[in-house]
Design a protein around this motif. Structure first.
Motif, PDB file in Angstrom:
ATOM      1  N   MET A   1       0.875  -1.182   0.000  1.00  0.00           N
ATOM      2  CA  MET A   1       0.000   0.000   0.000  1.00  0.00           C
ATOM      3  C   MET A   1       0.908   1.227   0.000  1.00  0.00           C
ATOM      4  SD  MET A   1      -3.158   0.719   2.619  1.00  0.00           S
ATOM      5  CE  MET A   1      -4.406   1.918   2.268  1.00  0.00           C
ATOM      6  N   ASN A   2       0.899   1.958  -1.098  1.00  0.00           N
ATOM      7  CA  ASN A   2       1.835   3.080  -1.179  1.00  0.00           C
ATOM      8  C   ASN A   2       1.236   4.333  -0.507  1.00  0.00           C
ATOM      9  OD1 ASN A   2       0.191   4.468  -3.075  1.00  0.00           O
ATOM     10  ND2 ASN A   2       1.089   3.277  -4.764  1.00  0.00           N
ATOM     11  N   ASP A   3       2.048   5.385  -0.448  1.00  0.00           N
ATOM     12  CA  ASP A   3       1.626   6.581   0.289  1.00  0.00           C
ATOM     13  C   ASP A   3       0.389   7.231  -0.330  1.00  0.00           C
ATOM     14  OD1 ASP A   3       3.601   6.239   2.114  1.00  0.00           O
ATOM     15  OD2 ASP A   3       4.950   7.761   1.287  1.00  0.00           O
ATOM     16  N   ASP A   4       0.297   7.202  -1.667  1.00  0.00           N
ATOM     17  CA  ASP A   4      -0.880   7.795  -2.315  1.00  0.00           C
ATOM     18  C   ASP A   4      -2.135   7.017  -1.917  1.00  0.00           C
ATOM     19  OD1 ASP A   4       0.992   9.354  -3.519  1.00  0.00           O
ATOM     20  OD2 ASP A   4       0.480   8.834  -5.592  1.00  0.00           O
ATOM     21  N   GLU A   5      -2.011   5.696  -1.921  1.00  0.00           N
ATOM     22  CA  GLU A   5      -3.174   4.859  -1.566  1.00  0.00           C
ATOM     23  C   GLU A   5      -3.580   5.092  -0.107  1.00  0.00           C
ATOM     24  OE1 GLU A   5      -2.627   1.020  -4.489  1.00  0.00           O
ATOM     25  OE2 GLU A   5      -1.341   1.185  -2.739  1.00  0.00           O
ATOM     26  N   LYS A   6      -2.578   5.230   0.778  1.00  0.00           N
ATOM     27  CA  LYS A   6      -2.897   5.491   2.199  1.00  0.00           C
ATOM     28  C   LYS A   6      -3.635   6.819   2.322  1.00  0.00           C
ATOM     29  CE  LYS A   6       1.066   3.207   4.155  1.00  0.00           C
ATOM     30  NZ  LYS A   6       2.381   3.417   4.723  1.00  0.00           N
ATOM     31  N   TYR A   7      -3.146   7.829   1.594  1.00  0.00           N
ATOM     32  CA  TYR A   7      -3.792   9.152   1.645  1.00  0.00           C
ATOM     33  C   TYR A   7      -5.248   9.033   1.175  1.00  0.00           C
ATOM     34  CZ  TYR A   7      -5.219  13.828   0.383  1.00  0.00           C
ATOM     35  OH  TYR A   7      -5.931  14.980   0.286  1.00  0.00           O
ATOM     36  N   VAL A  82      -5.662 -14.789   2.063  1.00  0.00           N
ATOM     37  CA  VAL A  82      -4.268 -14.308   2.178  1.00  0.00           C
ATOM     38  C   VAL A  82      -3.731 -14.093   0.768  1.00  0.00           C
ATOM     39  CG1 VAL A  82      -3.625 -15.166   4.462  1.00  0.00           C
ATOM     40  CG2 VAL A  82      -3.622 -16.756   2.554  1.00  0.00           C
ATOM     41  N   HIS A  83      -4.418 -13.290   0.007  1.00  0.00           N
ATOM     42  CA  HIS A  83      -4.075 -13.122  -1.402  1.00  0.00           C
ATOM     43  C   HIS A  83      -2.940 -12.092  -1.538  1.00  0.00           C
ATOM     44  CE1 HIS A  83      -4.523 -12.045  -5.635  1.00  0.00           C
ATOM     45  NE2 HIS A  83      -5.070 -13.247  -5.771  1.00  0.00           N
ATOM     46  N   PRO A  84      -1.941 -12.386  -2.382  1.00  0.00           N
ATOM     47  CA  PRO A  84      -0.796 -11.461  -2.471  1.00  0.00           C
ATOM     48  C   PRO A  84      -1.160 -10.043  -2.903  1.00  0.00           C
ATOM     49  CG  PRO A  84      -0.661 -13.222  -4.136  1.00  0.00           C
ATOM     50  CD  PRO A  84      -1.766 -13.593  -3.194  1.00  0.00           C
ATOM     51  N   ARG A  85      -2.281  -9.863  -3.590  1.00  0.00           N
ATOM     52  CA  ARG A  85      -2.655  -8.509  -4.039  1.00  0.00           C
ATOM     53  C   ARG A  85      -3.438  -7.724  -2.975  1.00  0.00           C
ATOM     54  NH1 ARG A  85      -2.185  -5.058  -6.526  1.00  0.00           N
ATOM     55  NH2 ARG A  85      -3.559  -4.824  -8.317  1.00  0.00           N
ATOM     56  N   THR A  86      -4.102  -8.452  -2.049  1.00  0.00           N
ATOM     57  CA  THR A  86      -4.908  -7.732  -1.051  1.00  0.00           C
ATOM     58  C   THR A  86      -4.309  -7.788   0.358  1.00  0.00           C
ATOM     59  OG1 THR A  86      -6.313  -9.698  -0.916  1.00  0.00           O
ATOM     60  CG2 THR A  86      -7.103  -7.881  -2.278  1.00  0.00           C
ATOM     61  N   LYS A  87      -3.532  -8.819   0.650  1.00  0.00           N
ATOM     62  CA  LYS A  87      -2.946  -8.959   1.992  1.00  0.00           C
ATOM     63  C   LYS A  87      -2.142  -7.717   2.416  1.00  0.00           C
ATOM     64  CE  LYS A  87      -0.231 -12.216   4.806  1.00  0.00           C
ATOM     65  NZ  LYS A  87       0.709 -11.248   5.352  1.00  0.00           N
ATOM     66  N   PRO A  88      -1.324  -7.122   1.527  1.00  0.00           N
ATOM     67  CA  PRO A  88      -0.558  -5.935   1.963  1.00  0.00           C
ATOM     68  C   PRO A  88      -1.452  -4.788   2.441  1.00  0.00           C
ATOM     69  CG  PRO A  88       0.307  -6.785  -0.117  1.00  0.00           C
ATOM     70  CD  PRO A  88      -0.971  -7.536   0.156  1.00  0.00           C
ATOM     71  N   TYR A  89      -2.633  -4.651   1.855  1.00  0.00           N
ATOM     72  CA  TYR A  89      -3.552  -3.582   2.289  1.00  0.00           C
ATOM     73  C   TYR A  89      -4.092  -3.905   3.683  1.00  0.00           C
ATOM     74  CZ  TYR A  89      -3.362  -1.984  -2.530  1.00  0.00           C
ATOM     75  OH  TYR A  89      -2.910  -1.522  -3.741  1.00  0.00           O
ATOM     76  N   LEU A  90      -4.465  -5.161   3.890  1.00  0.00           N
ATOM     77  CA  LEU A  90      -5.004  -5.556   5.201  1.00  0.00           C
ATOM     78  C   LEU A  90      -3.919  -5.469   6.264  1.00  0.00           C
ATOM     79  CD1 LEU A  90      -7.211  -8.556   4.034  1.00  0.00           C
ATOM     80  CD2 LEU A  90      -7.992  -6.302   4.772  1.00  0.00           C
ATOM     81  N   ASP A  91      -2.692  -5.901   5.916  1.00  0.00           N
ATOM     82  CA  ASP A  91      -1.581  -5.803   6.871  1.00  0.00           C
ATOM     83  C   ASP A  91      -1.367  -4.356   7.301  1.00  0.00           C
ATOM     84  OD1 ASP A  91      -0.994  -8.506   6.849  1.00  0.00           O
ATOM     85  OD2 ASP A  91       0.624  -8.349   5.373  1.00  0.00           O
ATOM     86  N   THR A  92      -1.545  -3.431   6.347  1.00  0.00           N
ATOM     87  CA  THR A  92      -1.272  -2.023   6.639  1.00  0.00           C
ATOM     88  C   THR A  92      -2.369  -1.399   7.492  1.00  0.00           C
ATOM     89  OG1 THR A  92      -0.097  -1.817   4.555  1.00  0.00           O
ATOM     90  CG2 THR A  92      -0.814   0.241   5.573  1.00  0.00           C
ATOM     91  N   ILE A  93      -3.623  -1.651   7.163  1.00  0.00           N
ATOM     92  CA  ILE A  93      -4.685  -0.913   7.875  1.00  0.00           C
ATOM     93  C   ILE A  93      -5.264  -1.679   9.071  1.00  0.00           C
ATOM     94  CG2 ILE A  93      -5.266   0.473   5.841  1.00  0.00           C
ATOM     95  CD1 ILE A  93      -7.774  -1.232   5.545  1.00  0.00           C
ATOM     96  N   LEU A  94      -5.095  -3.010   9.082  1.00  0.00           N
ATOM     97  CA  LEU A  94      -5.589  -3.795  10.221  1.00  0.00           C
ATOM     98  C   LEU A  94      -4.444  -4.238  11.129  1.00  0.00           C
ATOM     99  CD1 LEU A  94      -8.225  -6.127   8.506  1.00  0.00           C
ATOM    100  CD2 LEU A  94      -8.663  -4.125   9.913  1.00  0.00           C
TER     101      LEU A  94
END
Ligand SMILES: O=C(O)CCC(=O)C(=O)O
Length: 262
Positions: A1-7, A82-94
């Motif tokens: 999840m990059n900085d733009d996506e977090k914003y 635990v999908h490689p495309r969505t897990k990083p987003y969940l790891d970041t916000i949860l």
């Protein structure tokens, strides 16, 4: 999840992850659903809350229980935990070691199916299980939805709708707006292609617009929580279901009851 996506996620409460699934992954999910199509049932109650703007000629259809389907049908649905495309987003916000709170469940809608009232929002449900805040330099969310689109949702077709920024609202959403009868200009119909995933905090006010597409709407919803937290009683409600024994260690970790992970 990059900085733009977090914003953008912090600003609006949702994000569309384009091409999260390959056409093959979408096809495998659809094949599993088609194989169990006799379980796809129309709801016996209306979700439109009596709204004229959300009315339709039928109720939405639902099917669940995919994780417990026999192999190979359960496999694509388990992979989405635990999908490689969505897990990083969940790891970041949860936070890492997020857990499946409930689901998955498929929403299917035919042309003319009614919509569902807008709901969610921190004021309506002042419960920590659905909290959203930013602290210590990171996003904290409670219950978080990933909606994998198995069919296109194009402009004017209806389907998922959100009120961007409402996850930070401090006042209740007007009833007429929840019914989509007023202030429609502030309600965004989310457009996505089959294979895209929409991630949103359940605290975001969201709902369903009547389905006007010629094709069947198919949206697959997973609801995740931080590893230490629960919204629903989850799959551990009665006993540890047998099908969890059969999962990979990574998949099993996501199915665990809430607790602090060390
Ligand atoms: O139709 C959608 O995509 C949203 C569904 C929804 O809000 C819900 O099931 O709680």
């Amino acid at each position: 999840m990059n900085d733009d996506e977090k914003y953008l996620f912090d600003l609006t409460g949702y994000l569309v992850i384009r091409d999260a699934l390959t056409p093959e992954e979408v096809a495998r999910c659809k094949a599993g659903i088609d194989h169990h199509i006799d379980q796809l049932k129309e709801m016996d109650r209306s979700l439109s809350g009596g709204s004229k703007a959300l009315a339709g000629t039928s109720h939405r259809k639902d099917i669940g229980g995919m994780l417990a389907w026999e192999r190979p049908w359960c496999e694509p649905f388990r992979e989405l935990l635990v999908h490689p495309r969505t897990k990083p987003y969940l790891d970041t916000i949860l936070g890492e070691s997020y857990r499946l709170d409930h689901g998955p469940g498929l929403i299917a809608m035919e042309e003319g199916t009614e919509g569902g009232t807008l709901h969610g929002g921190g004021v309506e449900r002042p419960n920590f299980s659905e909290a959203y805040f930013f602290k210590y330099g990171r996003i904290y969310t409670g219950l978080t939805v990933i909606e994998f689109m198995l069919a296109d949702e194009g402009p004017g077709e209806g389907g998922l709708a959100v009120i961007p920024g409402s996850h930070k609202a401090e006042l209740p959403c007007p009833h007429s707006m929840k019914l989509y009868e007023k202030y429609q200009e502030h309600v965004v119909e989310v457009h996505a292609k089959a294979g895209d995933a929409v991630i949103f905090t359940e605290t975001l006010t969201h709902g369903t617009l009547p389905w006007k597409g010629k094709h069947q709407r198919r949206a697959l919803l997973y609801k995740f929580s931080p590893g230490f937290q629960a919204y629903s009683a989850g799959s551990h409600q009665i006993s540890y279901p047998d099908y969890i024994e059969d999962m990979t260690p990574e998949q099993r970790a996501v199915m665990e009851a809430p607790h602090i992970r060390r």
